[in-house]
Design a protein around this motif. Structure first.
Motif, PDB file in Angstrom:
ATOM      1  N   ALA A  31       0.825  -1.212   0.000  1.00  0.00           N
ATOM      2  CA  ALA A  31       0.000   0.000   0.000  1.00  0.00           C
ATOM      3  C   ALA A  31       0.858   1.259   0.000  1.00  0.00           C
ATOM      4  N   LEU A  32       1.992   1.226   0.673  1.00  0.00           N
ATOM      5  CA  LEU A  32       2.866   2.400   0.735  1.00  0.00           C
ATOM      6  C   LEU A  32       3.857   2.445  -0.421  1.00  0.00           C
ATOM      7  N   ASN A  33       4.374   1.292  -0.807  1.00  0.00           N
ATOM      8  CA  ASN A  33       5.410   1.255  -1.831  1.00  0.00           C
ATOM      9  C   ASN A  33       4.848   1.429  -3.240  1.00  0.00           C
ATOM     10  N   SER A  34       3.670   0.854  -3.498  1.00  0.00           N
ATOM     11  CA  SER A  34       3.047   0.942  -4.825  1.00  0.00           C
ATOM     12  C   SER A  34       1.562   1.241  -4.680  1.00  0.00           C
ATOM     13  N   PRO A  35       1.226   2.458  -4.274  1.00  0.00           N
ATOM     14  CA  PRO A  35      -0.186   2.772  -3.986  1.00  0.00           C
ATOM     15  C   PRO A  35      -1.116   2.626  -5.187  1.00  0.00           C
ATOM     16  N   PHE A  36      -0.656   3.001  -6.384  1.00  0.00           N
ATOM     17  CA  PHE A  36      -1.517   2.899  -7.561  1.00  0.00           C
ATOM     18  C   PHE A  36      -1.740   1.441  -7.952  1.00  0.00           C
ATOM     19  N   LEU A  37      -0.671   0.662  -7.948  1.00  0.00           N
ATOM     20  CA  LEU A  37      -0.796  -0.760  -8.235  1.00  0.00           C
ATOM     21  C   LEU A  37      -1.639  -1.457  -7.172  1.00  0.00           C
ATOM     22  N   TYR A  38      -1.482  -1.033  -5.916  1.00  0.00           N
ATOM     23  CA  TYR A  38      -2.234  -1.631  -4.813  1.00  0.00           C
ATOM     24  C   TYR A  38      -3.737  -1.402  -4.987  1.00  0.00           C
ATOM     25  N   SER A  39      -4.118  -0.162  -5.293  1.00  0.00           N
ATOM     26  CA  SER A  39      -5.538   0.154  -5.443  1.00  0.00           C
ATOM     27  C   SER A  39      -6.154  -0.539  -6.651  1.00  0.00           C
ATOM     28  N   GLU A  40      -5.320  -0.848  -7.644  1.00  0.00           N
ATOM     29  CA  GLU A  40      -5.828  -1.475  -8.861  1.00  0.00           C
ATOM     30  C   GLU A  40      -5.878  -2.991  -8.763  1.00  0.00           C
ATOM     31  N   LYS A  41      -4.869  -3.598  -8.138  1.00  0.00           N
ATOM     32  CA  LYS A  41      -4.744  -5.052  -8.136  1.00  0.00           C
ATOM     33  C   LYS A  41      -5.207  -5.724  -6.845  1.00  0.00           C
ATOM     34  N   ILE A  42      -5.013  -5.051  -5.701  1.00  0.00           N
ATOM     35  CA  ILE A  42      -5.328  -5.676  -4.407  1.00  0.00           C
ATOM     36  C   ILE A  42      -6.761  -5.332  -4.010  1.00  0.00           C
ATOM     37  N   SER A  43      -7.678  -6.217  -4.326  1.00  0.00           N
ATOM     38  CA  SER A  43      -9.091  -6.044  -4.006  1.00  0.00           C
ATOM     39  C   SER A  43      -9.463  -6.928  -2.822  1.00  0.00           C
ATOM     40  N   PRO A  44     -10.633  -6.696  -2.231  1.00  0.00           N
ATOM     41  CA  PRO A  44     -11.090  -7.587  -1.149  1.00  0.00           C
ATOM     42  C   PRO A  44     -11.141  -9.051  -1.573  1.00  0.00           C
ATOM     43  N   THR A  45     -11.473  -9.295  -2.840  1.00  0.00           N
ATOM     44  CA  THR A  45     -11.523 -10.673  -3.336  1.00  0.00           C
ATOM     45  C   THR A  45     -10.137 -11.320  -3.314  1.00  0.00           C
ATOM     46  N   VAL A  46      -9.130 -10.560  -3.739  1.00  0.00           N
ATOM     47  CA  VAL A  46      -7.752 -11.078  -3.738  1.00  0.00           C
ATOM     48  C   VAL A  46      -7.310 -11.408  -2.312  1.00  0.00           C
ATOM     49  N   ILE A  47      -7.621 -10.515  -1.387  1.00  0.00           N
ATOM     50  CA  ILE A  47      -7.236 -10.737   0.005  1.00  0.00           C
ATOM     51  C   ILE A  47      -7.993 -11.926   0.599  1.00  0.00           C
ATOM     52  N   CYS A  48      -9.261 -12.080   0.231  1.00  0.00           N
ATOM     53  CA  CYS A  48     -10.034 -13.235   0.715  1.00  0.00           C
ATOM     54  C   CYS A  48      -9.418 -14.545   0.228  1.00  0.00           C
ATOM     55  N   ILE A  49      -8.961 -14.561  -1.021  1.00  0.00           N
ATOM     56  CA  ILE A  49      -8.317 -15.759  -1.564  1.00  0.00           C
ATOM     57  C   ILE A  49      -7.014 -16.041  -0.817  1.00  0.00           C
ATOM     58  N   ALA A  50      -6.213 -14.977  -0.574  1.00  0.00           N
ATOM     59  CA  ALA A  50      -4.959 -15.139   0.167  1.00  0.00           C
ATOM     60  C   ALA A  50      -5.229 -15.638   1.589  1.00  0.00           C
ATOM     61  N   THR A  51      -6.280 -15.122   2.215  1.00  0.00           N
ATOM     62  CA  THR A  51      -6.639 -15.527   3.572  1.00  0.00           C
ATOM     63  C   THR A  51      -7.087 -16.994   3.600  1.00  0.00           C
ATOM     64  N   LEU A  52      -7.913 -17.379   2.616  1.00  0.00           N
ATOM     65  CA  LEU A  52      -8.364 -18.772   2.532  1.00  0.00           C
ATOM     66  C   LEU A  52      -7.186 -19.710   2.317  1.00  0.00           C
ATOM     67  N   PHE A  53      -6.249 -19.310   1.472  1.00  0.00           N
ATOM     68  CA  PHE A  53      -5.049 -20.120   1.229  1.00  0.00           C
ATOM     69  C   PHE A  53      -4.236 -20.261   2.517  1.00  0.00           C
ATOM     70  N   ASN A  54      -4.145 -19.186   3.277  1.00  0.00           N
ATOM     71  CA  ASN A  54      -3.413 -19.207   4.547  1.00  0.00           C
ATOM     72  C   ASN A  54      -4.009 -20.246   5.499  1.00  0.00           C
ATOM     73  N   TRP A  55      -5.319 -20.241   5.629  1.00  0.00           N
ATOM     74  CA  TRP A  55      -5.994 -21.189   6.524  1.00  0.00           C
ATOM     75  C   TRP A  55      -5.835 -22.633   6.025  1.00  0.00           C
ATOM     76  N   LEU A  56      -5.980 -22.837   4.710  1.00  0.00           N
ATOM     77  CA  LEU A  56      -5.871 -24.190   4.165  1.00  0.00           C
ATOM     78  C   LEU A  56      -4.439 -24.712   4.247  1.00  0.00           C
ATOM     79  N   PHE A  57      -3.478 -23.859   3.907  1.00  0.00           N
ATOM     80  CA  PHE A  57      -2.071 -24.260   3.985  1.00  0.00           C
ATOM     81  C   PHE A  57      -1.711 -24.628   5.423  1.00  0.00           C
TER      82      PHE A  57
END
Length: 328
Positions: free
Chosen positions: A128-154
């Protein structure tokens, strides 16, 4: 609560549940303190879960990670802490082998998810701090939900494997004892996977976050034109910079202080000495306290959580369309 390598059959032959050696008043105080810590952990994380889940303004990528952390810490407060406190106070496991196996799984899962969610929060803040424009464009709640689900499953798959290959589900649990059996190789792997890797990542990323925040503050000061404006905004910038430095310092220091005692004991204390199991179990208290402190660090520092608490405690969350209220 990882890294307990020991020959269980040897311990079974030696271990007997000790008789109570403390007075009734001390006994009561210990149980009251244990209940207070567990209740604080449950209530603190439950308030975070309600706040982030209910108010739509808080459905952001960063807050989804905070929600995942709160769920893992709530699991620790509900399903792990009460049993561990009882084991420490009684110095004897009385809930049977099935509950012991369940406790191992939940304990390993909750602590692993908690550690890696803290690491994901560090990654999120760095991006969010290093690449704010890329963050706002690519990092959506859906992406974070997938990462969170992967964390729990892994974490679940990893913990089930490491417990299974060390015989934690096939060997008969000793009466009066409940601990995870992990051999030396698995202990070393577990140390790297659950502690060294995420902690190294957290330290590196938060160091970069602080450097980036400081660079941004310096750039803002350099852009000021008028002396009066520069003086006023400099004070704001300096204050924000100090606040960021303090918060980042608290995040890293508290996290490491909570995890270090147990892993130090696991490496230093001989695995074959059953007389020192209690020392390692006491060190686990600090590991669990991280779940108690997390809601304070990751939520109470933010004004949105304070506003959410007011709405929750005044029962305004039961009003129609309360999820659309402004809490920012």
């Amino acid at each position: 609560m990882h890294l307990t390598a020991v020959n269980q059959s040897d311990v079974c032959q030696e271990y007997l549940c000790p008789e109570k050696s403390v007075s009734l008043s001390v006994y009561v105080i210990l149980y009251v303190a244990a209940a207070a810590v567990s209740l604080l952990t449950v209530c603190g994380n439950l308030l975070v879960i309600i706040s982030v889940s209910h108010f739509k303004q808080l459905h952001t990528p960063a807050n989804i990670l905070i929600l995942s952390l709160a769920v893992a810490d709530l699991l620790t407060g509900v399903a792990v802490m009460p049993f561990h406190w009882t084991l420490l106070i009684e110095s004897c496991w009385t809930s049977g082998p099935v509950m012991c196996s369940a406790l191992k799984i939940v304990n390993f899962q909750a602590t692993s998810v908690s550690v890696y969610t803290v690491a994901l929060i560090a990654v999120d803040r760095f991006l969010a701090l290093n690449s704010p424009f890329l963050y706002s464009e690519k990092i959506s709640p859906t992406v974070i939900c997938i990462a969170t689900l992967f964390n729990w499953l892994f974490s679940l798959i990893y913990n089930l494997i490491i417990l299974f290959i060390n015989g934690n589900f096939t060997d008969v649990t000793c009466p009066g004892i409940c601990f995870a059996i992990i051999d030396g190789v698995s202990s070393f792997v577990d140390l790297i996977v659950v502690f060294l890797m995420p902690c190294t990542l957290i330290i590196i990323l938060y160091t970069h976050v602080f450097v980036i925040a400081k660079r941004h503050a310096t750039a803002i000061r350099a852009l000021q034109v008028h002396n009066s404006t520069r003086s006023s905004k400099n004070r704001i910038s300096d204050k924000s910079e100090r606040k960021a430095a303090i918060l980042l310092g608290i995040l890293v220091i508290v996290f490491l202080l909570c995890l270090l005692p147990y892993y130090i004991c696991s490496l230093v204390i001989p695995y074959s000495n059953p007389d020192l199991f209690y020392v390692r179990d006491v060190a686990v208290i600090f590991f669990f306290l991280n779940s108690t402190i997390n809601p304070i660090i990751y939520a109470l520092f933010y004004p949105w959580f304070q506003k959410s608490l007011k709405l929750i405690f005044t029962f305004q969350v039961f009003n129609k369309d309360s999820s659309l209220m402004n809490v920012l």
